[in-house]
Write an enzyme that holds these catalytic residues in place. Sequence first.
Site, PDB file in Angstrom:
ATOM      1  N   ALA A 182      37.858  10.413   9.019  1.00 25.41           N
ATOM      2  CA  ALA A 182      37.182  11.711   8.766  1.00 25.41           C
ATOM      3  C   ALA A 182      36.036  11.653   9.432  1.00 25.41           C
ATOM      4  O   ALA A 182      35.312  10.602   9.708  1.00 25.41           O
ATOM      5  CB  ALA A 182      36.860  11.557   7.293  1.00 25.41           C
TER       6      ALA A 182
ATOM      7  N   GLY B   4      41.101   8.313   7.845  1.00 20.58           N
ATOM      8  CA  GLY B   4      41.707   9.522   8.023  1.00 20.58           C
ATOM      9  C   GLY B   4      42.682   9.553   9.023  1.00 20.58           C
ATOM     10  O   GLY B   4      43.797  10.131   9.471  1.00 20.58           O
TER      11      GLY B   4
ATOM     12  N   GLU C 110      45.586   7.622   8.166  1.00 29.31           N
ATOM     13  CA  GLU C 110      46.321   8.925   7.233  1.00 29.31           C
ATOM     14  C   GLU C 110      47.106  10.008   8.079  1.00 29.31           C
ATOM     15  O   GLU C 110      48.215  10.261   7.648  1.00 29.31           O
ATOM     16  CB  GLU C 110      45.489   9.205   6.275  1.00 29.31           C
ATOM     17  CG  GLU C 110      44.833   8.276   5.216  1.00 29.31           C
ATOM     18  CD  GLU C 110      43.710   8.535   4.498  1.00 29.31           C
ATOM     19  OE1 GLU C 110      42.685   9.157   5.170  1.00 29.31           O
ATOM     20  OE2 GLU C 110      43.455   8.658   3.382  1.00 29.31           O
TER      21      GLU C 110
ATOM     22  N   GLU D 188      37.594   2.901   4.154  1.00 20.90           N
ATOM     23  CA  GLU D 188      36.632   3.744   3.256  1.00 20.90           C
ATOM     24  C   GLU D 188      35.995   2.790   2.314  1.00 20.90           C
ATOM     25  O   GLU D 188      34.663   3.180   1.826  1.00 20.90           O
ATOM     26  CB  GLU D 188      37.663   4.713   2.621  1.00 20.90           C
ATOM     27  CG  GLU D 188      37.958   6.100   3.559  1.00 20.90           C
ATOM     28  CD  GLU D 188      39.549   5.259   4.034  1.00 20.90           C
ATOM     29  OE1 GLU D 188      39.738   4.414   4.111  1.00 20.90           O
ATOM     30  OE2 GLU D 188      40.070   6.504   4.584  1.00 20.90           O
TER      31      GLU D 188
HETATM   32  N1  CAA Z   1      32.660   9.686  11.969  1.00 22.40           N
HETATM   33  C1  CAA Z   1      31.837  10.230  12.634  1.00 22.40           C
HETATM   34  N2  CAA Z   1      31.341   9.532  13.523  1.00 22.40           N
HETATM   35  C2  CAA Z   1      32.039   8.338  14.174  1.00 22.40           C
HETATM   36  C3  CAA Z   1      33.214   7.914  13.306  1.00 22.40           C
HETATM   37  C4  CAA Z   1      33.555   8.712  12.232  1.00 22.40           C
HETATM   38  N3  CAA Z   1      34.510   8.348  11.459  1.00 22.40           N
HETATM   39  N4  CAA Z   1      33.521   6.794  13.856  1.00 22.40           N
HETATM   40  C5  CAA Z   1      32.709   6.705  14.992  1.00 22.40           C
HETATM   41  N5  CAA Z   1      31.946   7.750  15.126  1.00 22.40           N
HETATM   42  C6  CAA Z   1      30.797   7.853  16.093  1.00 22.40           C
HETATM   43  C7  CAA Z   1      29.829   6.827  16.088  1.00 22.40           C
HETATM   44  O1  CAA Z   1      28.825   7.403  15.083  1.00 22.40           O
HETATM   45  C8  CAA Z   1      28.992   6.808  17.359  1.00 22.40           C
HETATM   46  O2  CAA Z   1      28.557   8.056  17.633  1.00 22.40           O
HETATM   47  P1  CAA Z   1      26.955   7.650  18.237  1.00 22.40           P
HETATM   48  O3  CAA Z   1      27.379   7.299  19.688  1.00 22.40           O
HETATM   49  O4  CAA Z   1      26.334   9.315  18.253  1.00 22.40           O
HETATM   50  O5  CAA Z   1      26.161   6.908  17.466  1.00 22.40           O
HETATM   51  C9  CAA Z   1      30.399   7.020  18.098  1.00 22.40           C
HETATM   52  O6  CAA Z   1      31.661   7.479  17.559  1.00 22.40           O
HETATM   53  C10 CAA Z   1      30.834   5.941  18.883  1.00 22.40           C
HETATM   54  O7  CAA Z   1      31.038   4.750  17.585  1.00 22.40           O
HETATM   55  P2  CAA Z   1      30.590   3.437  17.737  1.00 22.40           P
HETATM   56  O8  CAA Z   1      29.277   3.192  18.543  1.00 22.40           O
HETATM   57  O9  CAA Z   1      30.464   2.963  16.299  1.00 22.40           O
HETATM   58  O10 CAA Z   1      31.799   2.412  18.301  1.00 22.40           O
HETATM   59  P3  CAA Z   1      32.082   0.946  18.148  1.00 22.40           P
HETATM   60  O11 CAA Z   1      33.015   0.793  19.376  1.00 22.40           O
HETATM   61  O12 CAA Z   1      31.003   0.113  18.001  1.00 22.40           O
HETATM   62  O13 CAA Z   1      32.921   0.659  16.737  1.00 22.40           O
HETATM   63  C11 CAA Z   1      34.357   1.554  15.161  1.00 22.40           C
HETATM   64  C12 CAA Z   1      34.104   1.594  16.739  1.00 22.40           C
HETATM   65  C13 CAA Z   1      34.768   0.077  14.472  1.00 22.40           C
HETATM   66  C14 CAA Z   1      35.634   2.417  15.071  1.00 22.40           C
HETATM   67  C15 CAA Z   1      33.176   2.302  14.459  1.00 22.40           C
HETATM   68  O14 CAA Z   1      32.758   3.671  14.980  1.00 22.40           O
HETATM   69  C16 CAA Z   1      33.524   2.547  12.770  1.00 22.40           C
HETATM   70  O15 CAA Z   1      33.564   1.668  11.877  1.00 22.40           O
HETATM   71  N6  CAA Z   1      33.852   3.790  12.543  1.00 22.40           N
HETATM   72  C17 CAA Z   1      33.820   4.324  11.134  1.00 22.40           C
HETATM   73  C18 CAA Z   1      35.212   4.257  10.826  1.00 22.40           C
HETATM   74  C19 CAA Z   1      35.456   4.510   9.477  1.00 22.40           C
HETATM   75  O16 CAA Z   1      34.904   4.020   8.437  1.00 22.40           O
HETATM   76  N7  CAA Z   1      36.417   5.655   9.130  1.00 22.40           N
HETATM   77  C20 CAA Z   1      36.704   6.015   7.822  1.00 22.40           C
HETATM   78  C21 CAA Z   1      35.876   7.162   7.547  1.00 22.40           C
HETATM   79  S1  CAA Z   1      36.161   7.940   6.216  1.00 22.40           S
HETATM   80  C22 CAA Z   1      37.570   8.691   5.957  1.00 22.40           C
HETATM   81  O17 CAA Z   1      38.493   8.659   6.785  1.00 22.40           O
HETATM   82  C23 CAA Z   1      37.697   9.309   4.488  1.00 22.40           C
HETATM   83  C24 CAA Z   1      39.464   9.775   4.178  1.00 22.40           C
HETATM   84  O18 CAA Z   1      40.297   8.875   3.898  1.00 22.40           O
HETATM   85  C25 CAA Z   1      40.059  10.992   4.928  1.00 22.40           C
END
Ligand code: CAA
Length: 258
Positions: free
Chosen positions: A65, A109, A112, A132
């Site tokens: 998400a 997500g 999911e 999450e």
């Molecule tokens: N939401 C919004 N933006 C996101 C994102 C997310 N889930 N995942 C990555 N991005 C964005 C980052 O903020 C970044 O943007 P900026 O360049 O503007 O800062 C861009 O995408 C690239 O990401 P990273 O620089 O973090 O890339 P990386 O290669 O270093 O890391 C990653 C990759 C490990 C996937 C890391 O981005 C990460 O941990 N992302 C979040 C994963 C996460 O927590 N997902 C769960 C979300 S909550 C959810 O999904 C609830 C549900 O059940 C429905």
Amino acid sequence: MGYKTIQVKTEGRVGVITLDRPEALNALCDALTTELADALAKFESDGEIGCVVLTGSKKAFAAGADIKELQSQDFVSLYMDDPFEKTWESVARFRKPIIAAVSGYALGGGCEIAMMCDFIIASETAKFGQPEINLGVMPGAGGTQRLPRAISKAKAMDLCLTGRMMDAKEAERAGLVSRIVPADDLLSAAMDAAETIASKSLPIAMMTKEAINRSFELGLSEGVRWERRVFQSQFATEDQSEGMAAFAEKRAAHFKHK
Ligand code: CAA
């Protein structure tokens, strides 16, 4: 509808939806899930489409998400708006066969949505997880429900409680993915599978999908009884007559999807 966060195309009887927000690793913002639901509705009502492939980029199927959008939500806004019910579940509710072709991150997500598809073909680079808990929440789009049904309770607990990622090999061993292919072959492997499915009778493929999904809702004897009734009903279709006639006449079947 001109799409900004997804790409949509058709190849023969296969519809392909590519998540396309590279700047955010295909994070599932409202705009994206609204477009996804719209594209699926169009494929569902298009009689020429027999199967859909849902994919992302090499680096990410979807990183979850959109955390930046979620951050400002409160209980009432999330409850009243309920984006998961409104748009995300359109993947789970999609009645035709749908394959997730996953490369790179399928997190939160993203994992999911992939699990809402009928099966997952993964590239060697795929990484699955429900991280999450690192954000102070738990999965909210089916992760705690679909993951233990897809893999063991032990692994579902492990992933959801530690927030760690699982690579493609571990995901295949656990039963989350149906097969692993080299990254460069991901789309062609998914397309091959989708074309094969789309060449079968569409109503029969849809009933098969429905029956397998029912197995998660019904007890065994009710499920078997329900399966038998649907099997019997299939003898009212032209495609059953054609399929069996083709076998007897030693020729390929030409299904009319009715
Ligand atoms: N939401 C919004 N933006 C996101 C994102 C997310 N889930 N995942 C990555 N991005 C964005 C980052 O903020 C970044 O943007 P900026 O360049 O503007 O800062 C861009 O995408 C690239 O990401 P990273 O620089 O973090 O890339 P990386 O290669 O270093 O890391 C990653 C990759 C490990 C996937 C890391 O981005 C990460 O941990 N992302 C979040 C994963 C996460 O927590 N997902 C769960 C979300 S909550 C959810 O999904 C609830 C549900 O059940 C429905």
